[in-house]
Motif scaffolding. Structure first.
Motif, PDB file in Angstrom:
ATOM      1  N   VAL A 163       0.832  -1.207   0.000  1.00 44.12           N
ATOM      2  CA  VAL A 163       0.000   0.000   0.000  1.00 44.12           C
ATOM      3  C   VAL A 163       0.873   1.265   0.000  1.00 44.12           C
ATOM      4  CG1 VAL A 163      -2.094  -1.061   0.894  1.00 44.12           C
ATOM      5  CG2 VAL A 163      -0.441  -0.164   2.523  1.00 44.12           C
ATOM      6  N   GLY A 164       1.938   1.236  -0.808  1.00 45.69           N
ATOM      7  CA  GLY A 164       2.790   2.402  -0.968  1.00 45.69           C
ATOM      8  C   GLY A 164       3.737   2.686   0.175  1.00 45.69           C
ATOM      9  N   LYS A 165       3.862   1.753   1.127  1.00 43.68           N
ATOM     10  CA  LYS A 165       4.662   1.987   2.322  1.00 43.68           C
ATOM     11  C   LYS A 165       5.610   0.816   2.576  1.00 43.68           C
ATOM     12  CE  LYS A 165       0.944   4.649   4.511  1.00 43.68           C
ATOM     13  NZ  LYS A 165       1.634   5.935   4.371  1.00 43.68           N
ATOM     14  N   PRO A 166       6.623   1.011   3.461  1.00 45.77           N
ATOM     15  CA  PRO A 166       7.466  -0.120   3.849  1.00 45.77           C
ATOM     16  C   PRO A 166       6.628  -1.210   4.502  1.00 45.77           C
ATOM     17  CG  PRO A 166       8.417   1.958   4.602  1.00 45.77           C
ATOM     18  CD  PRO A 166       7.025   2.262   4.131  1.00 45.77           C
ATOM     19  N   SER A 167       7.112  -2.427   4.468  1.00 55.50           N
ATOM     20  CA  SER A 167       6.391  -3.514   5.123  1.00 55.50           C
ATOM     21  C   SER A 167       6.307  -3.259   6.626  1.00 55.50           C
ATOM     22  CB  SER A 167       7.084  -4.853   4.864  1.00 55.50           C
ATOM     23  OG  SER A 167       8.249  -4.985   5.664  1.00 55.50           O
ATOM     24  N   SER A 168       5.351  -3.906   7.266  1.00 54.90           N
ATOM     25  CA  SER A 168       5.209  -3.777   8.722  1.00 54.90           C
ATOM     26  C   SER A 168       6.460  -4.274   9.441  1.00 54.90           C
ATOM     27  CB  SER A 168       3.981  -4.552   9.200  1.00 54.90           C
ATOM     28  OG  SER A 168       4.076  -5.922   8.841  1.00 54.90           O
ATOM     29  N   LEU A 169       7.148  -5.259   8.854  1.00 59.56           N
ATOM     30  CA  LEU A 169       8.366  -5.765   9.493  1.00 59.56           C
ATOM     31  C   LEU A 169       9.517  -4.779   9.363  1.00 59.56           C
ATOM     32  CD1 LEU A 169       8.241  -9.573   8.638  1.00 59.56           C
ATOM     33  CD2 LEU A 169       7.584  -8.406  10.753  1.00 59.56           C
ATOM     34  N   ALA A 170       9.560  -4.028   8.278  1.00 65.15           N
ATOM     35  CA  ALA A 170      10.577  -2.983   8.162  1.00 65.15           C
ATOM     36  C   ALA A 170      10.358  -1.917   9.234  1.00 65.15           C
ATOM     37  CB  ALA A 170      10.540  -2.356   6.775  1.00 65.15           C
ATOM     38  N   GLN A 171       9.123  -1.554   9.455  1.00 68.01           N
ATOM     39  CA  GLN A 171       8.827  -0.595  10.518  1.00 68.01           C
ATOM     40  C   GLN A 171       9.172  -1.175  11.887  1.00 68.01           C
ATOM     41  OE1 GLN A 171       7.935   2.565  10.205  1.00 68.01           O
ATOM     42  NE2 GLN A 171       7.932   2.839  12.436  1.00 68.01           N
ATOM     43  N   ARG A 172       8.885  -2.470  12.073  1.00 71.55           N
ATOM     44  CA  ARG A 172       9.227  -3.128  13.341  1.00 71.55           C
ATOM     45  C   ARG A 172      10.732  -3.072  13.582  1.00 71.55           C
ATOM     46  NH1 ARG A 172       6.526  -7.315  15.800  1.00 71.55           N
ATOM     47  NH2 ARG A 172       4.749  -5.991  15.275  1.00 71.55           N
ATOM     48  N   VAL A 173      11.514  -3.315  12.545  1.00 68.01           N
ATOM     49  CA  VAL A 173      12.970  -3.255  12.652  1.00 68.01           C
ATOM     50  C   VAL A 173      13.423  -1.870  13.111  1.00 68.01           C
ATOM     51  CG1 VAL A 173      15.060  -3.144  11.224  1.00 68.01           C
ATOM     52  CG2 VAL A 173      13.552  -5.135  11.080  1.00 68.01           C
ATOM     53  N   LEU A 174      12.898  -0.826  12.497  1.00 72.01           N
ATOM     54  CA  LEU A 174      13.284   0.526  12.887  1.00 72.01           C
ATOM     55  C   LEU A 174      12.896   0.825  14.331  1.00 72.01           C
ATOM     56  CD1 LEU A 174      12.332   2.496   9.648  1.00 72.01           C
ATOM     57  CD2 LEU A 174      14.643   1.994  10.473  1.00 72.01           C
ATOM     58  N   GLU A 175      11.736   0.334  14.736  1.00 66.64           N
ATOM     59  CA  GLU A 175      11.297   0.564  16.116  1.00 66.64           C
ATOM     60  C   GLU A 175      12.218  -0.135  17.112  1.00 66.64           C
ATOM     61  OE1 GLU A 175       6.551   1.057  15.042  1.00 66.64           O
ATOM     62  OE2 GLU A 175       7.321  -0.863  15.766  1.00 66.64           O
ATOM     63  N   ARG A 176      12.627  -1.345  16.800  1.00 66.42           N
ATOM     64  CA  ARG A 176      13.538  -2.049  17.711  1.00 66.42           C
ATOM     65  C   ARG A 176      14.931  -1.415  17.705  1.00 66.42           C
ATOM     66  NH1 ARG A 176      11.906  -6.973  19.814  1.00 66.42           N
ATOM     67  NH2 ARG A 176      13.644  -6.498  21.226  1.00 66.42           N
ATOM     68  N   MET A 177      15.324  -0.882  16.555  1.00 66.22           N
ATOM     69  CA  MET A 177      16.624  -0.211  16.472  1.00 66.22           C
ATOM     70  C   MET A 177      16.636   1.115  17.230  1.00 66.22           C
ATOM     71  SD  MET A 177      17.687  -0.941  12.492  1.00 66.22           S
ATOM     72  CE  MET A 177      19.261  -0.072  12.604  1.00 66.22           C
ATOM     73  N   ASP A 178      15.482   1.626  17.576  1.00 66.06           N
ATOM     74  CA  ASP A 178      15.399   2.884  18.323  1.00 66.06           C
ATOM     75  C   ASP A 178      16.224   2.829  19.605  1.00 66.06           C
ATOM     76  OD1 ASP A 178      13.805   5.562  18.724  1.00 66.06           O
ATOM     77  OD2 ASP A 178      13.600   4.485  20.623  1.00 66.06           O
ATOM     78  N   ALA A 179      16.345   1.634  20.202  1.00 65.84           N
ATOM     79  CA  ALA A 179      17.120   1.489  21.436  1.00 65.84           C
ATOM     80  C   ALA A 179      18.584   1.831  21.230  1.00 65.84           C
ATOM     81  CB  ALA A 179      16.991   0.065  21.972  1.00 65.84           C
ATOM     82  N   MET A 180      19.064   1.730  19.990  1.00 61.15           N
ATOM     83  CA  MET A 180      20.467   2.016  19.713  1.00 61.15           C
ATOM     84  C   MET A 180      20.811   3.479  19.938  1.00 61.15           C
ATOM     85  SD  MET A 180      20.826  -0.394  16.306  1.00 61.15           S
ATOM     86  CE  MET A 180      22.571  -0.058  15.991  1.00 61.15           C
TER      87      MET A 180
END
Length: 208
Positions: free
Chosen positions: A89-106
């Motif tokens: 739907v024109g956006k990154p996959s939900s798993l790509a967003q999940r990856v970025l969210e988990r990387m937020d801890a970095m």
């Protein structure tokens, strides 16, 4: 790379929604980039996020059963990161967003010189899809990675998109493969060159 006695390392996070062993269009294009990196002496490891248990959150370790800490270890031991995502739907996959969210801890993790752990690492993006939106997906993921501290070289992406309307996928249609592959090789070259430059002259810790 001046700071690394061992060969430089790269990790590709494939954020397809398909679990192994189902064929992945995104994997196929990411392998073009990985081959070019490998030809330059880079050791490349693939991780398919859908095969792991990566629950939502913004911490590095959410406890028992969380597979993200292993991915995190790969990230902090690699100089090059490629995030590969299909377009939905024109956006990154939900798993790509999940990856970025988990990387937020970095953002709150530092190395022994006080630098955020993502500093002096480079990142790029691979996108596939049989719909519009590749440049939007690239900008969304690249922007998130830059926020976390990664350096994004110029033209650190490649993509394959069919165009308007539904239709065949990357593995089903050879149209455009030559362009995507050439762009992917350029992406790998740019990632490698900037990673070398950062190894020689690292970004210092932020001023107090």
């Amino acid at each position: 790379m001046a700071d690394h006695e061992s060969p430089p390392r790269a990790v590709v996070l494939n954020c397809t929604l398909k679990r192994s062993p189902e064929p992945s269009n995104t994997q196929a294009l990411a392998e073009v980039v990985a081959k070019e990196l490998g030809d330059r002496g880079v050791s490349v490891e693939f991780v398919r996020i859908a095969d792991l248990n990566v629950p939502p959150g913004v911490k590095t370790d959410l406890g028992e059963g969380d597979d993200w800490p292993r991915v995190h270890d790969l990230l902090v031991n690699s100089q090059i990161l490629v995030v590969a995502s299909p377009t939905w739907v024109g956006k990154p996959s939900s798993l790509a967003q999940r990856v970025l969210e988990r990387m937020d801890a970095m953002l709150s993790e530092t190395d022994d010189q006080g630098r955020p752990v993502a500093y002096n690492r480079v990142a790029g993006v691979v996108v596939t899809g049989n719909e519009d939106g590749a440049h939007h997906v690239i900008s969304e993921i690249s922007g998130g990675l830059a926020d976390i501290g990664y350096t994004i070289p110029g033209q650190a992406w490649t993509y394959w998109h069919l165009g308007p309307g539904p239709g065949p996928n990357y593995l089903d249609d050879p149209k455009g493969h030559e362009w995507s592959a050439k762009t992917g090789r350029a992406m790998a070259s740019n990632l490698f060159a900037v990673a070398e430059a950062l190894a020689a002259r690292p970004v210092p810790a932020p001023p107090e």
